[in-house]
Design a protein around this motif. Sequence first.
Motif, mmCIF file in Angstrom:
data_model
loop_
_atom_site.group_PDB
_atom_site.id
_atom_site.type_symbol
_atom_site.label_atom_id
_atom_site.label_comp_id
_atom_site.label_asym_id
_atom_site.label_seq_id
_atom_site.Cartn_x
_atom_site.Cartn_y
_atom_site.Cartn_z
ATOM 1 N N ARG A 194 34.526 28.665 40.546
ATOM 2 C CA ARG A 194 35.563 28.896 39.526
ATOM 3 C C ARG A 194 35.094 29.809 38.397
ATOM 4 N N LYS A 195 34.264 30.792 38.725
ATOM 5 C CA LYS A 195 33.814 31.770 37.732
ATOM 6 C C LYS A 195 34.682 33.014 37.835
ATOM 7 N N ILE A 196 34.760 33.742 36.720
ATOM 8 C CA ILE A 196 35.441 35.029 36.742
ATOM 9 C C ILE A 196 34.500 36.076 36.166
ATOM 10 N N TRP A 197 34.800 37.350 36.435
ATOM 11 C CA TRP A 197 33.945 38.439 35.952
ATOM 12 C C TRP A 197 34.793 39.687 35.734
ATOM 13 N N ILE A 198 34.269 40.579 34.905
ATOM 14 C CA ILE A 198 34.917 41.861 34.645
ATOM 15 C C ILE A 198 34.950 42.649 35.955
ATOM 16 N N GLY A 199 36.116 43.179 36.282
ATOM 17 C CA GLY A 199 36.258 43.988 37.488
ATOM 18 C C GLY A 199 36.748 43.219 38.703
ATOM 19 N N MET A 200 36.856 41.890 38.590
ATOM 20 C CA MET A 200 37.354 41.130 39.745
ATOM 21 C C MET A 200 38.824 41.459 39.958
ATOM 22 N N SER A 201 39.248 41.443 41.213
ATOM 23 C CA SER A 201 40.635 41.770 41.540
ATOM 24 C C SER A 201 41.574 40.602 41.224
ATOM 25 N N LYS A 202 42.843 40.920 41.193
ATOM 26 C CA LYS A 202 43.880 39.906 40.979
ATOM 27 C C LYS A 202 43.769 38.800 42.031
ATOM 28 N N ASP A 203 43.584 39.167 43.299
ATOM 29 C CA ASP A 203 43.458 38.167 44.366
ATOM 30 C C ASP A 203 42.240 37.275 44.157
ATOM 31 N N GLN A 204 41.139 37.861 43.741
ATOM 32 C CA GLN A 204 39.933 37.067 43.476
ATOM 33 C C GLN A 204 40.179 36.091 42.324
ATOM 34 N N LEU A 205 40.870 36.541 41.294
ATOM 35 C CA LEU A 205 41.188 35.673 40.155
ATOM 36 C C LEU A 205 42.077 34.513 40.593
ATOM 37 N N ILE A 206 43.088 34.804 41.389
ATOM 38 C CA ILE A 206 43.988 33.755 41.873
ATOM 39 C C ILE A 206 43.211 32.739 42.712
ATOM 40 N N LEU A 207 42.320 33.225 43.540
ATOM 41 C CA LEU A 207 41.524 32.333 44.385
ATOM 42 C C LEU A 207 40.558 31.498 43.542
ATOM 43 N N SER A 208 40.038 32.076 42.468
ATOM 44 C CA SER A 208 39.083 31.378 41.611
ATOM 45 C C SER A 208 39.767 30.386 40.660
ATOM 46 N N TRP A 209 40.749 30.857 39.909
ATOM 47 C CA TRP A 209 41.363 30.034 38.866
ATOM 48 C C TRP A 209 42.763 29.547 39.221
ATOM 49 N N GLY A 210 43.360 30.053 40.271
ATOM 50 C CA GLY A 210 44.724 29.669 40.618
ATOM 51 C C GLY A 210 45.736 30.578 39.953
ATOM 52 N N LEU A 211 46.985 30.196 40.054
ATOM 53 C CA LEU A 211 48.062 30.971 39.441
ATOM 54 C C LEU A 211 48.123 30.656 37.957
ATOM 55 N N SER A 212 48.435 31.653 37.158
ATOM 56 C CA SER A 212 48.558 31.443 35.715
ATOM 57 C C SER A 212 49.852 30.699 35.413
ATOM 58 N N ASN A 213 49.893 30.086 34.231
ATOM 59 C CA ASN A 213 51.130 29.428 33.788
ATOM 60 C C ASN A 213 52.160 30.455 33.354
ATOM 61 N N ASP A 214 51.666 31.598 32.856
ATOM 62 C CA ASP A 214 52.557 32.636 32.336
ATOM 63 C C ASP A 214 51.859 33.983 32.443
ATOM 64 N N GLU A 215 52.664 35.042 32.571
ATOM 65 C CA GLU A 215 52.139 36.408 32.594
ATOM 66 C C GLU A 215 52.954 37.246 31.624
ATOM 67 N N ASN A 216 52.243 38.046 30.833
ATOM 68 C CA ASN A 216 52.894 38.983 29.928
ATOM 69 C C ASN A 216 52.440 40.382 30.342
ATOM 70 N N ASN A 217 53.383 41.194 30.825
ATOM 71 C CA ASN A 217 53.049 42.512 31.353
ATOM 72 C C ASN A 217 53.589 43.630 30.477
ATOM 73 N N THR A 218 52.795 44.688 30.357
ATOM 74 C CA THR A 218 53.212 45.911 29.697
ATOM 75 C C THR A 218 53.035 47.032 30.699
ATOM 76 N N VAL A 219 54.104 47.796 30.933
ATOM 77 C CA VAL A 219 54.056 48.892 31.894
ATOM 78 C C VAL A 219 54.222 50.205 31.136
ATOM 79 N N GLY A 220 53.356 51.162 31.434
ATOM 80 C CA GLY A 220 53.434 52.475 30.803
ATOM 81 C C GLY A 220 53.011 53.548 31.788
ATOM 82 N N SER A 221 52.961 54.764 31.322
ATOM 83 C CA SER A 221 52.580 55.879 32.197
ATOM 84 C C SER A 221 51.143 55.726 32.701
ATOM 85 N N TRP A 222 50.306 54.989 31.965
ATOM 86 C CA TRP A 222 48.908 54.756 32.347
ATOM 87 C C TRP A 222 48.778 53.712 33.455
ATOM 88 N N GLY A 223 49.814 52.864 33.605
ATOM 89 C CA GLY A 223 49.764 51.800 34.595
ATOM 90 C C GLY A 223 50.264 50.497 34.014
#
Length: 145
Positions: A85-114
């Motif tokens: 259940r550790k996380i690290w800088i650069g881990m993928s979204k799938d790795q995070l989900i597998l490590s910590w599970g699904l978040s309770n909430d997500e706040n997204n900002t979308v722009g030209s950068w991504g």
Amino acid sequence: KVEKAKEEKQRKITELGDIYCRERSKPYARYVNLDDFILMYEKAGETVSLHPISNKPPIKDKCEKVMDLCLDYWSEENCGDIAARKIWIGMSKDQLILSWGLSNDENNTVGSWGVSSQWVYGNFGPYVYLEGKDKNNLKVTSWQD
């Protein structure tokens, strides 16, 4: 020699599966439904809905299957950290989900950068911050408790 390699991989799968199950058997542990996650990787390219599970210890066979898939995609070190259940800088979204599970909430900002995303675990954190070119290619950039 091939047999020895198979035995060694099975040993790693069993060891990591034990850690993965133990960490998700703790009180109030929340994790992604392992059947959903397995299906997502077995049916690559198809959309699979992921569901959270709380307060129910995972099944050993499922933990081992998830760690087997993990080792197919990522390094033993990454899979060990995910199991613990550790996380690290650069881990993928799938790795995070597998490590910590699904978040309770997500706040997204979308722009030209991504996409920039804040995942909230629990009612008031911890928070994990991810960025990427789109919603499917997010990587962890930081977190706070």
